[in-house]
Each structure stands twice: as C-alpha cells, then as structure tokens.
Design an enzyme around this catalytic site. Sequence first.
Site, short mmCIF file in Angstrom:
data_model
loop_
_atom_site.label_atom_id
_atom_site.label_comp_id
_atom_site.label_asym_id
_atom_site.label_seq_id
_atom_site.Cartn_x
_atom_site.Cartn_y
_atom_site.Cartn_z
N SER A 2 0.82 -1.19 0.00
CA SER A 2 0.00 0.00 0.00
C SER A 2 0.87 1.26 0.00
CB SER A 2 -0.97 -0.04 1.19
OG SER A 2 -2.00 0.89 1.04
N HIS A 26 -8.39 -4.79 -0.44
CA HIS A 26 -7.08 -4.18 -0.23
C HIS A 26 -6.30 -4.90 0.87
CE1 HIS A 26 -4.20 -0.91 -0.66
NE2 HIS A 26 -4.23 -0.70 0.64
N ASP A 75 -9.66 -4.98 -4.83
CA ASP A 75 -9.13 -3.81 -4.13
C ASP A 75 -9.95 -2.57 -4.46
OD1 ASP A 75 -7.52 -1.84 -2.94
OD2 ASP A 75 -5.66 -2.86 -3.51
#
Length: 415
Positions: A197, A394, A361
Amino acid sequence: MAWFSGSSGLANDVNFSAQRPAAPLVWGMLVGAGLLASQSAYAWDGVVEKQIFEMEEYTTQGGDTIEDLKVGWEAYGTLNEARDNVILITHFFSGTSHAAGRYQEDGDNNGYWDSIIGPGKPLDTDRYYIISSDTLVNLNAHDPNVTTTGPASINPATGESWGMEFPMVTIRDFVEVQRELLESQDIDQLHAVMGASMGALQAIEWASAYPDKVERLISVIGAGVTDPWLLTKLGTWAAPIRLDANWNEGDYYDDHPPLDGLKEALKLVTIDANHPEWFNDTFDRSWAEQNADPAHNINARYALEKTLDELAAARAKQSDANHLLYLVQANQAFIAGHGDSLEQGLAAIDAPTFMLYSEKDLIFTPEGVRRTAELIEADGTQVDIQPLKGNRGHLDGVVSIDQASEQLREFLEQD
C-alpha cells in the site's frame, strides 16, 4: 497506503462474531545521522528491539528544515560482511516498522508480515538482513513502540509542538530518511525493497529515484500514482478531523485532541480497506442491544456499528489527528519519480519487479496496478504480476501475503 491499522498478528482462519469481536479483529479491521553499531546485536531470534535513528537536521523536498529528526527502526537477521544482503520493508499508511517478530518473549504483538519473514521463510532471516523503519509523521504517534517526528513532536525552535507549522512532507521524503538510515549503517545497495500500500509507493519511489541502488522491487497492493478516485477517497478520511471543533486548525496539543473526528476518520479507513464481501460474510444485522431495534429507535444501532466505533476509539488513543492529515496529503501528492510525468517516473525503474494485487481492491484498483506494470515494462524491464485471492480486498495484501510465498522466494533468489 495501508488503509488499515494495527501492528498485531492475525490468524487468517479466525472466525469473527458481530456480537463478540475477538481481539485479533482489532488488527484485522483497523489494519513505521546516526546510529553506528555492530549489526550482530540486532540479529533476529523472534524477539526484536526498536532502535532510534536520529538526524540533527533534514531538508525536505520542499526546502524546509526539520531539526532533531527521529524515526524508529528494527531489523531481523544479520548484515553480512559485504553488506549486500539487505531487504528494506516500507510500511503502509496506518502501519509501523513492526513487520515481524515481537517485542517480548511471551508477547502477542506480532509483526504484520510474520508469515513471510523469519528463518526458512521467503524473506529468510538466516540469509537476509531485513530492515524496516517508522515513517515521518507516522499515524501512531502516541504508541510507545513508535518513534516518529511530525506535528506532535516538539519544535526545537519554540519548545512547543510543531502542530500545523510542521513542514509538508512527501513519499520521497520518507525514502530520503530511509536512505540516510541505511547509509548510517554503511549500506549502499538493496537486494530488494518491498512494501504494501503506502509501502508500495515508497518501494516504487526507491526504485525510480535510485535505480542503481535497488536490485529488486516488490510492490504489494500499490500503484505508480494516486489517481483521482483515490485522491478524493483520501480527502474523505481527512474531513471528519477538520470538522471536529477540537481540531482547532491543528492547535490542540495543550487542550482536548479531536478524538471524535479521528475516530470517524479511522472508521472510514477501515471500511475502505475491506471488501463488501468480507463484511457480509463476517457480520449479520444483529442489534447492538437486544431490546433496541434500530428500525424503531433513532438512537439504537447495529452490532457492527458498535464494533467499528469501539475499535476506532481504541485506535484513536494511539494515533494523532494532524499526523493523519499529513499522511493524507503525502499520499494524495504521490506520483512515481516525484515529478510531473508518470511515464518518466516509472521508466526510470530498472529493477526486476514483482507486483501483487487484489482484483477486489477498492483503494488501488486492479486497472491502476496493471497500468503501472505496463509502464514499468515498456522499456524492457522485467515485471511479474500476480493477484492474491481472498475476500478482504485491499487488506489481502497483508493477511493473504503467504499465498505468494514460493513466488517471493524464487524472485528474491533469481539472478
């Protein structure tokens, strides 16, 4: 960007209840010039010690000076004599440097990537020296295991908290402080840089800014630019803090912090980090109180709402509202290469690249990840890309990372 919070471990097969959220759910839902010392002192045996790196001053990409800069760091494994077995782990938005191990022998504060870091694991601590650091303006400014310079820190020039007078910082600034940390240990080359991320943004920036220093790039649930969709989503995370009267334009360190706004911001981060499928599989429509039906009582709530409130409130106590705002700004501004052209920034990457992503995601869309891969490999750079399976979206970049264990091992061992 780690659009989730926490630094404790999570068993992937834990069953969660809407009425009785298990302790690991806190992690699962709300998912960091100078120290020269013998590296053998930090050899990892399962228990790790947080170290502190200090610089007398640092000049940001915007040209401002931060005096008395400090960030925490930890390492697993042993630095070899050639100093060429280094893997840098860069952490996510709400994360810290605690990627593996635990702080006490009998503690339960496990690292977020314990499944892949350790003896005999893909990131083998018998083979590699793995180092991770807290970022500047780390969200967890009030966590005793975190060291970070940011708005909550004391400005040496005034003797008071920086507040919103703290200079703006960027993902590139995070990278530059990490470079200084590595150079303080006479490390000039990275066997690999890897992050999830916001950590992926840092890893990509490393490979773009210093292609001669990065031998391998591993980007997990991240892309080469913060697109307009994500830019606006980040803005919604900041909004509750700015609307909290206690925020007081960032001047609250001698008064009541904006915990209500921060709590709501963390709830939004949590919701966006997960996929609807996981929420629907994990929770039901139970009421928070047995005799309080939300259909007939405006003040009644559902159990899931109560769970989110309780978890966010607990996390807010270790976090800092201004730090979250600075992180939002840094992530909104991100474009690989810290310039104006995404194509040029990604073309500068020469390191073989491995990208892991989730088709579900809702933060970094699969289309954006695939576009990043295409631009990196446009000039012939090797790029391998693999989806992670799961219903977290995610967050699968952390809790499902062990799916890619063998591919990670092979990628790190390839010539």
